[in-house]
Scaffold this motif. Structure first.
Motif, mmCIF file in Angstrom:
data_model
loop_
_atom_site.group_PDB
_atom_site.id
_atom_site.type_symbol
_atom_site.label_atom_id
_atom_site.label_comp_id
_atom_site.label_asym_id
_atom_site.label_seq_id
_atom_site.Cartn_x
_atom_site.Cartn_y
_atom_site.Cartn_z
ATOM 1 N N THR A 152 -3.590 2.918 -4.900
ATOM 2 C CA THR A 152 -2.794 3.117 -3.277
ATOM 3 C C THR A 152 -3.354 1.809 -2.362
ATOM 4 O O THR A 152 -2.116 1.669 -1.819
ATOM 5 N N ALA A 153 -4.013 0.838 -3.308
ATOM 6 C CA ALA A 153 -3.179 -0.760 -3.251
ATOM 7 C C ALA A 153 -2.930 -1.670 -3.247
ATOM 8 O O ALA A 153 -3.944 -1.485 -4.712
ATOM 9 N N ALA A 193 0.670 -0.952 -0.066
ATOM 10 C CA ALA A 193 -0.198 0.425 0.185
ATOM 11 C C ALA A 193 1.032 1.177 -0.135
ATOM 12 O O ALA A 193 2.270 1.106 0.318
ATOM 13 N N PHE A 194 0.179 2.098 -0.141
ATOM 14 C CA PHE A 194 1.164 3.224 -0.469
ATOM 15 C C PHE A 194 1.889 4.117 0.394
ATOM 16 O O PHE A 194 2.710 5.491 1.118
ATOM 17 N N LYS A 195 1.729 3.481 2.417
ATOM 18 C CA LYS A 195 1.514 3.983 3.149
ATOM 19 C C LYS A 195 2.823 3.670 3.538
ATOM 20 O O LYS A 195 3.982 4.743 4.528
ATOM 21 N N SER A 235 -9.694 0.602 4.376
ATOM 22 C CA SER A 235 -8.454 1.770 4.768
ATOM 23 C C SER A 235 -9.318 2.887 4.654
ATOM 24 O O SER A 235 -8.690 4.573 5.238
ATOM 25 N N MET A 236 -10.565 3.559 4.210
ATOM 26 C CA MET A 236 -11.210 4.844 3.824
ATOM 27 C C MET A 236 -12.258 5.084 5.230
ATOM 28 O O MET A 236 -13.029 6.167 4.488
ATOM 29 N N GLY A 257 -9.449 9.193 2.551
ATOM 30 C CA GLY A 257 -9.443 9.233 4.387
ATOM 31 C C GLY A 257 -9.272 9.870 5.346
ATOM 32 O O GLY A 257 -10.178 10.413 5.244
ATOM 33 N N ASN A 258 -7.894 9.982 5.372
ATOM 34 C CA ASN A 258 -7.733 11.238 6.341
ATOM 35 C C ASN A 258 -7.223 11.841 5.772
ATOM 36 O O ASN A 258 -6.518 12.784 7.059
ATOM 37 N N GLY A 267 -4.165 12.417 4.430
ATOM 38 C CA GLY A 267 -3.271 12.682 3.935
ATOM 39 C C GLY A 267 -2.334 12.981 2.066
ATOM 40 O O GLY A 267 -1.457 14.402 2.642
ATOM 41 N N ASN A 268 -2.611 11.904 1.700
ATOM 42 C CA ASN A 268 -2.858 12.271 0.430
ATOM 43 C C ASN A 268 -3.085 13.565 -0.213
ATOM 44 O O ASN A 268 -2.411 14.074 -1.030
ATOM 45 N N HIS A 327 -10.210 0.846 -2.857
ATOM 46 C CA HIS A 327 -9.895 1.979 -2.591
ATOM 47 C C HIS A 327 -9.407 2.463 -4.181
ATOM 48 O O HIS A 327 -10.090 3.730 -4.140
ATOM 49 N N PRO A 350 -8.401 8.108 -4.281
ATOM 50 C CA PRO A 350 -8.817 7.414 -2.811
ATOM 51 C C PRO A 350 -8.645 8.061 -1.480
ATOM 52 O O PRO A 350 -7.459 7.843 -0.662
ATOM 53 N N ASP A 393 -4.433 0.001 6.562
ATOM 54 C CA ASP A 393 -3.042 -0.349 6.450
ATOM 55 C C ASP A 393 -1.758 0.467 6.832
ATOM 56 O O ASP A 393 -0.580 0.362 6.632
#
Ligand SMILES: *Cc1c(COP(=O)(O)O)cnc(C)c1O
Length: 458
Positions: free
Chosen positions: A406-407, A107-109, A304-305, A252-253, A255-256, A383, A250, A140
């Motif tokens: 992202t994943a 995943a991109f994290k 994750s979202m 969620g928080n 950040g991206n 995602h 995509p 993730d």
């Protein structure tokens, strides 16, 4: 370059201090004092992701590290990626897919967390200290944090995961790590319960040894954002387009998206940023109705979202909408979520100059995966699929769209079983995951039990 809080109280903080601190003392998020500018011609001339990153990261670290020190850290920061230049870009007609899932946890994290971990370790070595990483994860973040930190012996990681909606693959990525500085804690509760426990731990800090840091790995850590800014400039480096770029992300928080916005503020020619969400639509409600109010979390195919609030959104409100008024930002976010965030209409309208949003629910997500598979033989993860629709609808020769992938789809095998799509490849990090032994420590959502466990294993 120094840093300050979005709520106005903390300021003149060095890079190393915000790295190790995470959240500001006034409850705000740290921001750079100004937007450093990246030389686009230089970026164009670079031959690899790492070389591009070397144009970006040192712009933020000067208050703590010389340029050479930063470059030395970067040389070993990102590791165990399966693609030779970390990222692969796949073109599907007029849309480019930025594959950010070739790292060890698929995943991109990995981009943000491996960079943060490398800097954590540098500070710990210099100060001869140790650290505890404590985090909660709904998907993730936990596996990327564990993987990024496990080889640094000064760091011990405790990651809490809910008995929740994450996929079995996501859980096993955390629970099968057999290392004496890694602990996966399964909490009988929800993701919100896990986050509350983490918050309480950061408040009481009653399990730390002297000379020990407590580190936050959630996406509010600015160094994670820096790691992500790099790949937006890399996209510019790789794509030979004359015009501005549009990104569908995509989310969620946030950040991206905030990393994309940051890259734009640092000189990247961006046309539109599409904020794509699933049924958990707080951001979509904000961008379409000026309503940022917390609602219950729904479980979706893109776990994750699945969030009720988007932590990094405060940074956008502060920088983009409130034009850096810490006072106004504190007024709003000190009372959130009890009172929802609503901007004055004139201020809110500014969104149209850069942002749009879309909401895609599970049924539609599956249809999009199917459609793209049928048209191109390409498999999107759930995602990424949430962000794909908008990009395909809006992309044309004058407005080139990039979807952030992202994943890796193999993290969510059930979805593809149901759709009868056979996945052709399995990332290295996911091999034999079902055969490995799980090391899970199960707890009720009770702080004292968890504290005792951390003390015992610290
Ligand atoms: C974390 C995550 C997201 C959401 O990213 P944010 O930066 O929190 O908005 C999207 N997709 C995947 C696969 C993720 O792991």
């Amino acid at each position: 370059m120094f840093f300050h809080s979005t709520r106005g109280k903390d300021h003149d903080k060095s890079f190393a201090s915000i790295l190790m601190q995470g959240l500001a003392e006034d409850g705000g998020l740290f921001m750079p004092d100004y937007w450093p500018q990246v030389d686009l011609e230089e970026v164009k001339s670079k031959k690899s992701f790492l070389e591009v990153a070397k144009c970006v990261v040192p712009l933020f670290t000067g208050s703590s590290f010389s340029k050479q020190e930063t470059i030395d850290i970067l040389d070993s920061a990102w590791h165990d990626f399966e693609h030779k230049d970390l990222i692969k870009i796949t073109d599907l007609n007029s849309v480019s897919v930025l594959e950010l899932f070739h790292g060890p946890t698929a995943a991109f994290k990995d981009f943000g967390l491996q960079l943060a971990a490398a800097f954590f370790n540098k500070v710990l070595e210099e100060e001869n200290k140790t650290a505890i990483v404590l985090g909660a994860t709904s998907g993730d973040t936990g596996s990327a944090a564990i993987d990024a930190c496990k080889n640094y012996k000064r760091i011990t990681s405790f990651i809490m995961l809910p008995n929740g909606n994450m996929s079995a693959v996501q859980r096993r990525q955390m629970s099968t790590i057999n290392a004496d500085n890694v602990f996966a804690l399964r909490i009988n509760g929800t993701f919100d319960d896990c986050q509350d426990l983490v918050k309480l731990a950061f408040k009481t800090r009653d399990f730390l040894k002297p000379n020990q840091y407590l580190l936050a790995v959630n996406s509010i850590n600015w160094t994670r954002i820096i790691g992500q800014i790099c790949y937006y400039f890399y996209t510019y480096n790789q794509l030979n387009t004359k015009g501005k770029l549009s990104f569908s992300i995509p989310t969620g928080n946030f950040g991206n998206v905030f990393a994309c916005y940051s890259a734009h503020k640092m000189g990247l020619p961006v046309n539109k940023i599409c904020v794509a969400v699933n049924k958990n639509d707080i951001l979509h409600r904000f961008f379409t109705e000026n309503d940022y109010s917390k609602k219950m979390v729904h479980d979706t195919l893109s776990p994750s979202m699945d969030i009720s609030v988007a932590s990094n959104f405060e940074r956008l409100v502060y920088d983009f909408f409130l034009e850096r008024s810490g006072e106004q930002c504190a007024d709003m976010f000190n009372h959130f979520p009890n009172s929802p965030i609503v901007l004055s209409d004139a201020v809110w309208q500014k969104k149209d100059s850069l942002f749009s949003s879309s909401k895609v629910e599970d049924l539609n997500t599956k249809q999009i995966i199917n459609k793209i598979y049928k048209s191109y033989g390409y498999v999107l993860d759930p995602h990424t699929a949430v962000a794909a629709d908008e990009a395909f609808k809006k992309s044309n020769t004058d407005n080139h769209f990039i979807i952030l992938a992202t994943a890796h789809p193999a993290k969510f095998p059930k979805v593809y079983e149901e759709l009868q799509i056979k996945l052709s490849s399995l990332p290295k990090g996911l091999h034999d995951l079902e055969k490995k032994k799980e090391y899970l420590h199960t707890f009720n959502a009770n702080y004292n039990d968890i504290k005792d466990f951390i003390k015992l294993n610290n």
